[in-house]
Motif scaffolding. Structure first.
Motif, PDB file in Angstrom:
ATOM      1  N   VAL A 111       0.870  -1.177   0.000  1.00 22.45           N
ATOM      2  CA  VAL A 111       0.000   0.000   0.000  1.00 22.45           C
ATOM      3  C   VAL A 111       0.904   1.223   0.000  1.00 22.45           C
ATOM      4  N   HIS A 112       0.698   2.089  -0.990  1.00 20.90           N
ATOM      5  CA  HIS A 112       1.688   3.137  -1.204  1.00 20.90           C
ATOM      6  C   HIS A 112       1.116   4.551  -1.214  1.00 20.90           C
ATOM      7  N   TYR A 113      -0.004   4.767  -1.899  1.00 19.37           N
ATOM      8  CA  TYR A 113      -0.466   6.143  -2.119  1.00 19.37           C
ATOM      9  C   TYR A 113      -1.983   6.160  -2.179  1.00 19.37           C
ATOM     10  N   THR A 114      -2.566   7.188  -1.564  1.00 22.00           N
ATOM     11  CA  THR A 114      -4.018   7.316  -1.577  1.00 22.00           C
ATOM     12  C   THR A 114      -4.417   8.394  -2.574  1.00 22.00           C
ATOM     13  N   MET A 115      -5.032   7.967  -3.666  1.00 23.35           N
ATOM     14  CA  MET A 115      -5.454   8.932  -4.688  1.00 23.35           C
ATOM     15  C   MET A 115      -6.660   9.745  -4.237  1.00 23.35           C
ATOM     16  N   GLY A 116      -7.469   9.172  -3.339  1.00 28.69           N
ATOM     17  CA  GLY A 116      -8.630   9.891  -2.837  1.00 28.69           C
ATOM     18  C   GLY A 116      -8.253  10.892  -1.765  1.00 28.69           C
ATOM     19  N   GLY A 117      -9.164  11.834  -1.512  1.00 29.79           N
ATOM     20  CA  GLY A 117      -8.891  12.811  -0.470  1.00 29.79           C
ATOM     21  C   GLY A 117      -9.830  13.994  -0.517  1.00 29.79           C
ATOM     22  N   ILE A 118      -9.362  15.109   0.003  1.00 25.10           N
ATOM     23  CA  ILE A 118     -10.157  16.329   0.077  1.00 25.10           C
ATOM     24  C   ILE A 118     -10.366  16.884  -1.332  1.00 25.10           C
TER      25      ILE A 118
END
Length: 493
Positions: A428-435
């Motif tokens: 698990v490296h990067y979260t594309m989702g967010g604010i």
């Protein structure tokens, strides 16, 4: 005794001034837990640092808060490079690239979740942002490489330390010299303050005390949530299927900024879109470690191969991250692991600083030839030699690669030559989702309207990458949106 009119006025003015003077000299009751500053930046990674420097360049005073004892965040670990289209480095190397080509590659990678406004903000500001780093912080970005999913070489790095460390540490050092910046570490922001529908500051905890800080604007740059493994955390909520995988993220990446923004009814988007990077190092001394060091995509960019336990390739190593990850997971599920990443001497030379570091940490091992590697790992030597021979023919154009590979940088492997090898697994490296923000980094409400006084930048924002982030675009996102947030917040009234 009667006073003239002028004398009466003089007496009254004297009396008023005396009262004001007495009041001014009286000790005041001061709330030591309330202070004021112009703009607050929450988070000291590359996005927060870029925002802070931009604010100062616009004449603002800055307070930067970070919950960890040191700044840098995940940005310090980034090791592949930073993307830019139409840069001076590309031009000097004869690489022809355009914003339109970068936009097309990013849009293709993002899939059906592509958001043209955010993608354009990223790509159209890329060359200028790299120039800003070079001219303001003397950062070397003269080397350019091709990573998976890119149509041309546009991922920049220097000849010295890995780019994430080189860039982030340069911004950190310069910030220390600027009187307009105040930095408070080990300061955990727990609440956004608001009044009359506008964000007016933050409340943070440090050393057991709570402090309220007023501000003209607040920029959230707290990173993602790829280390939020708590039972009630964001991974459990949006992607429980990933809880069993290790992560490359530091323990700070727990979605603090997402929760802060949500408390003011900010919109969160694409929260289930999380990038599993195909290659995280397995440390032989601690195979089960939950946190793993990233095997940079730059390794595949300079020609690394991926082979299964039988010594066979199974994927185009230069494919997009999501596709390589899927192929690796299928191999592992079929019981054909472990998967190993192999470099030849030419690739080692090109990425020497990376390889030296990995070897020193015991994450990569150097073998004099293929036979030594096979003996040490149990991979069949004959099968491995056949794999290398076939790859050489694909690289020379004699045969067509069955996996569709067309980029063969440092593509010739000799069974009698040096091999560097690592055991790698998806992480698990990067979260594309967010604010959800607009293209000016203003945080948007659930109704799609900017929340006055609130901005966000870096991995904490969502929607820039859609379903998949291209390698080299994380550092770029931090710099581009950090600068956009800083510029917009500097104009906040």
């Amino acid at each position: 005794m009667a006073f003239s009119r002028n004398q009466s006025l003089f007496f009254i003015l004297t009396l008023v001034l005396a009262v004001l003077l007495v009041n001014w000299l009286q000790p005041k009751e001061i709330d030591m837990n309330v202070s004021q500053t112009r703009t607050i930046v929450v988070g000291g990674g590359l996005a927060g640092l870029s925002a802070a420097h931009t604010l100062i360049q616009h004449g603002a005073q800055v307070l930067l808060l970070d919950k960890k004892p040191s700044l840098g965040g995940n940005s310090m670990k980034a090791s592949s490079g930073i993307n830019g289209a139409g840069t001076e480095a590309q031009s000097s190397l004869g690489v022809s690239d355009t914003v339109e080509a970068f936009t097309a590659d990013t849009t293709s990678s993002a899939g059906q979740l592509a958001r043209p406004d955010l993608i354009h903000a990223l790509t159209s500001n890329s060359a200028e942002s790299l120039s800003w780093l070079s001219s303001n912080f003397s950062i070397d970005l003269s080397l350019v490489s091709l990573l998976g999913g890119h149509s041309v070489a546009r991922t920049h790095r220097g000849r010295g330390p890995p780019p994430g460390f080189a860039i982030t540490s340069a911004l950190m050092k310069k910030l220390d010299t600027l009187p307009a910046a105040e930095v408070i570490k080990s300061a955990h922001v727990v609440r956004l303050l608001e009044a009359n529908g506008r964000v007016t500051g933050v409340e943070y905890e440090t050393n057991g005390e709570t402090t309220s800080v007023q501000a003209n604007a607040v920029i959230i740059a707290t990173g993602g949530y790829a280390a939020d493994y708590a039972p009630s955390g964001l991974l459990a909520k949006y992607r429980p299927d990933l809880l069993g995988l290790p992560t490359t993220n530091g323990d700070h990446a727990t979605g603090d900024g997402h929760r802060l923004a949500s408390s003011l009814h900010a919109s969160l988007i694409d929260m289930d879109e999380i990038q599993v990077h195909p290659t995280g190092f397995v440390d032989p001394k601690d195979e089960g470690a939950k946190t793993k060091f990233l095997a940079a995509e730059a390794l595949r960019g300079v020609g690394a191969l991926l082979v299964d336990a039988d010594g066979k390739r199974f994927v185009d190593e230069m494919e997009r991250r999501d596709n390589v990850t899927k192929a690796m997971q299928e191999i592992i599920e079929q019981g054909k692991g472990p998967i190993r990443l192999l470099l030849n001497a030419d690739a080692e030379k090109e990425l020497k600083s990376h390889c030296d570091f990995y070897v020193s940490k015991g994450l990569m091992k150097r073998y004099e030839n293929a036979a030594d590697f096979a003996k040490d790992t149990g991979v069949p030597n004959a099968a491995l030699i056949q794999t290398l021979a076939e790859h050489n023919k694909y690289a020379s154009g004699e045969l067509k690669d069955p996996f569709g590979k067309i980029h063969f940088h440092n593509g010739q492997f000799s069974p009698d030559g040096v091999l560097l090898a690592s055991w790698v697994v998806p992480v698990v490296h990067y979260t594309m989702g967010g604010i959800h923000t607009d293209a000016s980094a203003r945080v948007l409400s659930a109704e799609g309207k900017p929340i006055p006084g609130l901005y966000a930048a870096g991995e904490v924002i969502g929607g820039v990458h859609g379903k998949n982030r291209l390698g080299g675009s994380s550092l770029l996102e931090a710099v581009v949106f950090g600068r956009l947030a800083g510029a917009a917040a500097a104009e906040a009234k």
